[in-house]
Design an enzyme around this catalytic site. Structure first.
Site, PDB file in Angstrom:
ATOM      1  N   LYS A  22       6.623  -1.572  17.354  1.00 35.62           N
ATOM      2  CA  LYS A  22       6.984  -2.420  16.212  1.00 35.62           C
ATOM      3  C   LYS A  22       7.533  -1.594  15.054  1.00 35.62           C
ATOM      4  O   LYS A  22       8.592  -1.902  14.507  1.00 35.62           O
ATOM      5  CB  LYS A  22       5.742  -3.196  15.750  1.00 35.62           C
ATOM      6  CG  LYS A  22       5.878  -3.818  14.382  1.00 35.62           C
ATOM      7  CD  LYS A  22       4.561  -4.419  13.933  1.00 35.62           C
ATOM      8  CE  LYS A  22       4.529  -4.746  12.473  1.00 35.62           C
ATOM      9  NZ  LYS A  22       4.451  -3.575  11.593  1.00 35.62           N
ATOM     10  N   ASN A  23       6.811  -0.531  14.688  1.00 34.33           N
ATOM     11  CA  ASN A  23       7.208   0.184  13.473  1.00 34.33           C
ATOM     12  C   ASN A  23       8.502   0.982  13.630  1.00 34.33           C
ATOM     13  O   ASN A  23       9.112   1.347  12.629  1.00 34.33           O
ATOM     14  CB  ASN A  23       6.072   1.096  12.993  1.00 34.33           C
ATOM     15  CG  ASN A  23       4.946   0.292  12.364  1.00 34.33           C
ATOM     16  OD1 ASN A  23       5.077  -0.922  12.148  1.00 34.33           O
ATOM     17  ND2 ASN A  23       3.830   0.946  12.068  1.00 34.33           N
ATOM     18  N   CYS A 117       1.304  -6.803   5.267  1.00 28.40           N
ATOM     19  CA  CYS A 117      -0.163  -6.803   5.235  1.00 28.40           C
ATOM     20  C   CYS A 117      -0.682  -6.394   3.865  1.00 28.40           C
ATOM     21  O   CYS A 117      -0.126  -5.503   3.219  1.00 28.40           O
ATOM     22  CB  CYS A 117      -0.706  -5.824   6.274  1.00 28.40           C
ATOM     23  SG  CYS A 117      -0.500  -6.396   7.955  1.00 28.40           S
ATOM     24  N   ARG A 122       0.594  -1.141  -2.666  1.00 26.08           N
ATOM     25  CA  ARG A 122       1.566  -0.455  -1.798  1.00 26.08           C
ATOM     26  C   ARG A 122       2.853  -0.215  -2.587  1.00 26.08           C
ATOM     27  O   ARG A 122       3.847  -0.905  -2.414  1.00 26.08           O
ATOM     28  CB  ARG A 122       1.842  -1.286  -0.535  1.00 26.08           C
ATOM     29  CG  ARG A 122       0.619  -1.444   0.348  1.00 26.08           C
ATOM     30  CD  ARG A 122       0.926  -2.249   1.591  1.00 26.08           C
ATOM     31  NE  ARG A 122       1.535  -1.459   2.641  1.00 26.08           N
ATOM     32  CZ  ARG A 122       1.792  -1.931   3.868  1.00 26.08           C
ATOM     33  NH1 ARG A 122       1.492  -3.178   4.174  1.00 26.08           N
ATOM     34  NH2 ARG A 122       2.358  -1.169   4.769  1.00 26.08           N
ATOM     35  N   ASP A 305      -3.681   2.730  11.071  1.00 24.80           N
ATOM     36  CA  ASP A 305      -3.542   1.451  11.778  1.00 24.80           C
ATOM     37  C   ASP A 305      -4.599   1.272  12.869  1.00 24.80           C
ATOM     38  O   ASP A 305      -4.780   0.164  13.375  1.00 24.80           O
ATOM     39  CB  ASP A 305      -2.138   1.332  12.394  1.00 24.80           C
ATOM     40  CG  ASP A 305      -1.083   1.028  11.337  1.00 24.80           C
ATOM     41  OD1 ASP A 305      -1.453   0.759  10.180  1.00 24.80           O
ATOM     42  OD2 ASP A 305       0.118   1.068  11.667  1.00 24.80           O
ATOM     43  N   ARG A 397       2.427 -11.156  14.454  1.00 19.51           N
ATOM     44  CA  ARG A 397       3.480 -10.360  13.811  1.00 19.51           C
ATOM     45  C   ARG A 397       3.724  -9.066  14.578  1.00 19.51           C
ATOM     46  O   ARG A 397       4.832  -8.524  14.546  1.00 19.51           O
ATOM     47  CB  ARG A 397       3.064  -9.999  12.372  1.00 19.51           C
ATOM     48  CG  ARG A 397       3.280 -11.109  11.371  1.00 19.51           C
ATOM     49  CD  ARG A 397       3.099 -10.587   9.952  1.00 19.51           C
ATOM     50  NE  ARG A 397       3.723  -9.294   9.835  1.00 19.51           N
ATOM     51  CZ  ARG A 397       3.196  -8.229   9.246  1.00 19.51           C
ATOM     52  NH1 ARG A 397       2.015  -8.313   8.676  1.00 19.51           N
ATOM     53  NH2 ARG A 397       3.843  -7.087   9.192  1.00 19.51           N
TER      54      ARG A 397
HETATM   55  C1  UD1 Z   1       3.962   2.337   7.579  1.00 19.86           C
HETATM   56  C2  UD1 Z   1       3.624   1.418   8.717  1.00 19.86           C
HETATM   57  C3  UD1 Z   1       2.165   0.989   8.653  1.00 19.86           C
HETATM   58  C4  UD1 Z   1       1.257   2.192   8.557  1.00 19.86           C
HETATM   59  C5  UD1 Z   1       1.702   3.140   7.424  1.00 19.86           C
HETATM   60  C6  UD1 Z   1       0.926   4.440   7.408  1.00 19.86           C
HETATM   61  C7  UD1 Z   1       5.724   0.326   9.121  1.00 19.86           C
HETATM   62  C8  UD1 Z   1       6.532  -0.920   9.043  1.00 19.86           C
HETATM   63  N1  UD1 Z   1       4.481   0.263   8.638  1.00 19.86           N
HETATM   64  O1  UD1 Z   1       3.802   1.595   6.374  1.00 19.86           O
HETATM   65  O2  UD1 Z   1       1.872   0.251   9.829  1.00 19.86           O
HETATM   66  O3  UD1 Z   1      -0.057   1.760   8.280  1.00 19.86           O
HETATM   67  O4  UD1 Z   1       3.087   3.477   7.589  1.00 19.86           O
HETATM   68  O5  UD1 Z   1       1.004   5.073   8.631  1.00 19.86           O
HETATM   69  O6  UD1 Z   1       6.163   1.330   9.634  1.00 19.86           O
HETATM   70  N2  UD1 Z   1       3.147   5.198  -0.990  1.00 19.86           N
HETATM   71  C9  UD1 Z   1       3.428   5.431  -2.321  1.00 19.86           C
HETATM   72  N3  UD1 Z   1       4.723   5.276  -2.751  1.00 19.86           N
HETATM   73  C10 UD1 Z   1       5.731   4.902  -1.920  1.00 19.86           C
HETATM   74  C11 UD1 Z   1       5.426   4.669  -0.551  1.00 19.86           C
HETATM   75  C12 UD1 Z   1       4.126   4.828  -0.124  1.00 19.86           C
HETATM   76  O7  UD1 Z   1       2.545   5.774  -3.110  1.00 19.86           O
HETATM   77  O8  UD1 Z   1       6.871   4.773  -2.366  1.00 19.86           O
HETATM   78  C13 UD1 Z   1       1.769   5.387  -0.499  1.00 19.86           C
HETATM   79  C14 UD1 Z   1       1.184   4.098   0.070  1.00 19.86           C
HETATM   80  O9  UD1 Z   1       0.613   3.292  -0.945  1.00 19.86           O
HETATM   81  C15 UD1 Z   1       0.159   4.640   1.037  1.00 19.86           C
HETATM   82  C16 UD1 Z   1       0.819   5.928   1.553  1.00 19.86           C
HETATM   83  O10 UD1 Z   1       1.817   6.259   0.614  1.00 19.86           O
HETATM   84  O11 UD1 Z   1      -1.008   4.985   0.341  1.00 19.86           O
HETATM   85  C17 UD1 Z   1       1.462   5.783   2.926  1.00 19.86           C
HETATM   86  O12 UD1 Z   1       2.337   4.667   2.915  1.00 19.86           O
HETATM   87  P1  UD1 Z   1       3.614   4.577   3.868  1.00 19.86           P
HETATM   88  O13 UD1 Z   1       3.599   5.692   4.855  1.00 19.86           O
HETATM   89  O14 UD1 Z   1       4.815   4.434   3.007  1.00 19.86           O
HETATM   90  O15 UD1 Z   1       3.365   3.209   4.613  1.00 19.86           O
HETATM   91  P2  UD1 Z   1       4.424   2.137   5.012  1.00 19.86           P
HETATM   92  O16 UD1 Z   1       5.730   2.785   5.319  1.00 19.86           O
HETATM   93  O17 UD1 Z   1       4.411   0.994   4.057  1.00 19.86           O
END
Ligand code: UD1
Length: 417
Positions: A22-23, A117, A122, A305, A397
């Site tokens: 999915k990701n 989610c 986030r 996850d 999803r």
């Molecule tokens: C992706 C995955 C999700 C997984 C997560 C961590 C997808 C669609 N989703 O989510 O399933 O749980 O990686 O492996 O691929 N953060 C910031 N600023 C930013 C971006 C992130 O502070 O601009 C923080 C987030 O709040 C979190 C951490 O960084 O604490 C990791 O987030 P991130 O790796 O970006 O997760 P997603 O890409 O949203």
């Protein structure tokens, strides 16, 4: 609203074929907009998030046709917009990838702040910082992220936090920027490598994906490509834990075992047998696993996850286990529901203390997010009596045919309205 009814007490046994990740898929589909040529994407999971993304493509004038249930042909030559509609974007977090993709293709994107989610705050500040470093003007107002650039210029970008989404979004925009971009402190998830492989198949020049330094030399245009999405390591991990928790014997087919190393190592530490072959993994459960401590971290650390699923397994281990959630600060929303099933768990900040072994009993529970929903299915499989899970749209999803796959392994699970 449909619900899932799970009756506990069966040891899962048999084999299960793992679907595409999915990701990776949710990034590969928007990435296809970076070319004007047609692309074929294979091994897509048949899940709700993918169907929403296809609707978004259609809303932007892009032709996207299913050749088989897992193969999508995308012809973005008629792309006619840069503002995906709020009604669709709000349904999934990954719609933020339209920012990088449309910016790279058009120099312009307006994307509503995405849904997905609820795992606590986030922020997307690292996405914004990266796109701004490439020369984009970024404004966030009235719930919309507005990015535009007359010309994208390569840049050196050091991410303050390791972010999967920010790494991919910057990679997308930089693929067609002028000059060289270096992303440091990049995320190293296999899904990032998969997206980079797809972009490279279209003619991009990306090196280092899978390490914490990714170098991208922008190209003027991208061409046609055919790409097969990697197997879903989180879906695979879900069935590994389901097999382990039920004391079953489950063979996972079509996996990349290396991607599952953090989970395999933890299961072995808990005295659960895991046999690894070239593209399959067998898990032989143990009804009394050993307690263990788990700390979630970005890849190759233990995946956040899998945290809620691992927690269910730890309720069956004799003794005390500690789970530390280092990635998302609000990712213990499933705990209250598990406690209603009899689990003994205490949460202090980012740490959960699990006391085992507890006998779980079936109860009505609400799927608080995608992976928590899957965790409740596993809890239902080992609980006495019936567990009724509501808000299962979260589960659909991200899991292809989860009822059919679980049933084929012997689970008693059915959906009712
Ligand atoms: C992706 C995955 C999700 C997984 C997560 C961590 C997808 C669609 N989703 O989510 O399933 O749980 O990686 O492996 O691929 N953060 C910031 N600023 C930013 C971006 C992130 O502070 O601009 C923080 C987030 O709040 C979190 C951490 O960084 O604490 C990791 O987030 P991130 O790796 O970006 O997760 P997603 O890409 O949203």
């Amino acid at each position: 609203m449909p619900k899932l009814h799970v009756t506990g007490g069966t040891r899962l046994s048999g084999s299960v074929k793992i679907s595409g990740a999915k990701n990776a898929a949710v990034a590969v589909i928007p990435a296809a907009l970076l070319t004007e040529a047609a692309v074929r994407i294979e091994n897509l999971p048949n899940i709700y998030d993918i169907h929403v993304l296809v609707k978004i493509l259609h809303s932007l004038g892009v032709k996207a046709l299913w050749e088989t249930p897992s193969t999508l042909l995308i012809d973005p030559s008629a792309l006619s917009g840069w503002q995906p509609p709020y009604e669709l974007v709000k349904k999934l977090r990954a719609s933020y990838y339209f920012l990088g993709a449309l910016l790279g293709r058009y120099g312009r994107a307006v994307v509503p702040v995405p849904g997905g989610c609820d795992l606590g705050p986030r922020p997307i500040d690292q996405h914004i910082k990266g796109l701004a470093a490439l020369g984009a003007d970024v404004a966030v107002e009235h719930g919309l992220i507005n990015v535009s650039a007359a010309k994208l210029e390569g840049a050196n970008i050091y991410l303050d936090v390791v972010s999967v989404g920010a790494t991919i979004n910057i990679m997308l925009a930089a693929a067609r920027a002028h000059g060289r971009t270096v992303i440091e402190n990049a995320a190293k998830e296999p899904e990032i490598v998969d997206v980079a492989n797809f972009l490279n198949a279209m003619g991009a020049k990306i090196r280092g994906a899978g390490t914490d330094v990714i170098r991208i030399t922008g190209v003027k245009e991208l061409g046609p490509a055919c790409h097969a999405v990697i197997p879903d390591r989180i879906e695979a991990g879900t069935y590994m834990i389901a097999g382990a928790a039920t004391g079953g014997n489950v063979l996972l087919q079509d996996v990349i075992p290396k991607h599952l190393d953090p989970l395999t190592a933890k299961l072995r530490e808990m005295n659960i047998e895991v046999e690894v072959a070239d593209d399959s993994i067998r898990v032989i459960g143990n009804t009394c696993p050993l307690a263990a401590d788990i700390k979630t971290f970005p890849y190759p650390g233990f995946p956040t996850d899998m945290q809620s699923l691992a927690m269910v397994l730890l309720t069956q281990a004799e003794g005390n286990s500690i789970i530390t959630e280092n990635v998302f600060e609000g990712r213990f929303k499933h705990v209250d529901e598990l406690k209603r099933m009899g689990a003994q768990i205490k949460v202090e900040g980012r740490t959960a203390f699990v006391t085992g072994k507890t006998r779980l009993s079936g109860a009505p529970v609400k799927a608080t997010d995608l992976r928590a929903g899957a965790a409740f299915i596993v809890a239902g499989l080992i609980a006495e009596g019936e567990t009724v899970i509501s808000e299962i749209n979260h589960i659909y999803r991200g899991y292809e045919n989860i009822c059919a796959k679980m049933t084929a392994l012997g689970a008693q699970i059915k959906e009712t309205d």
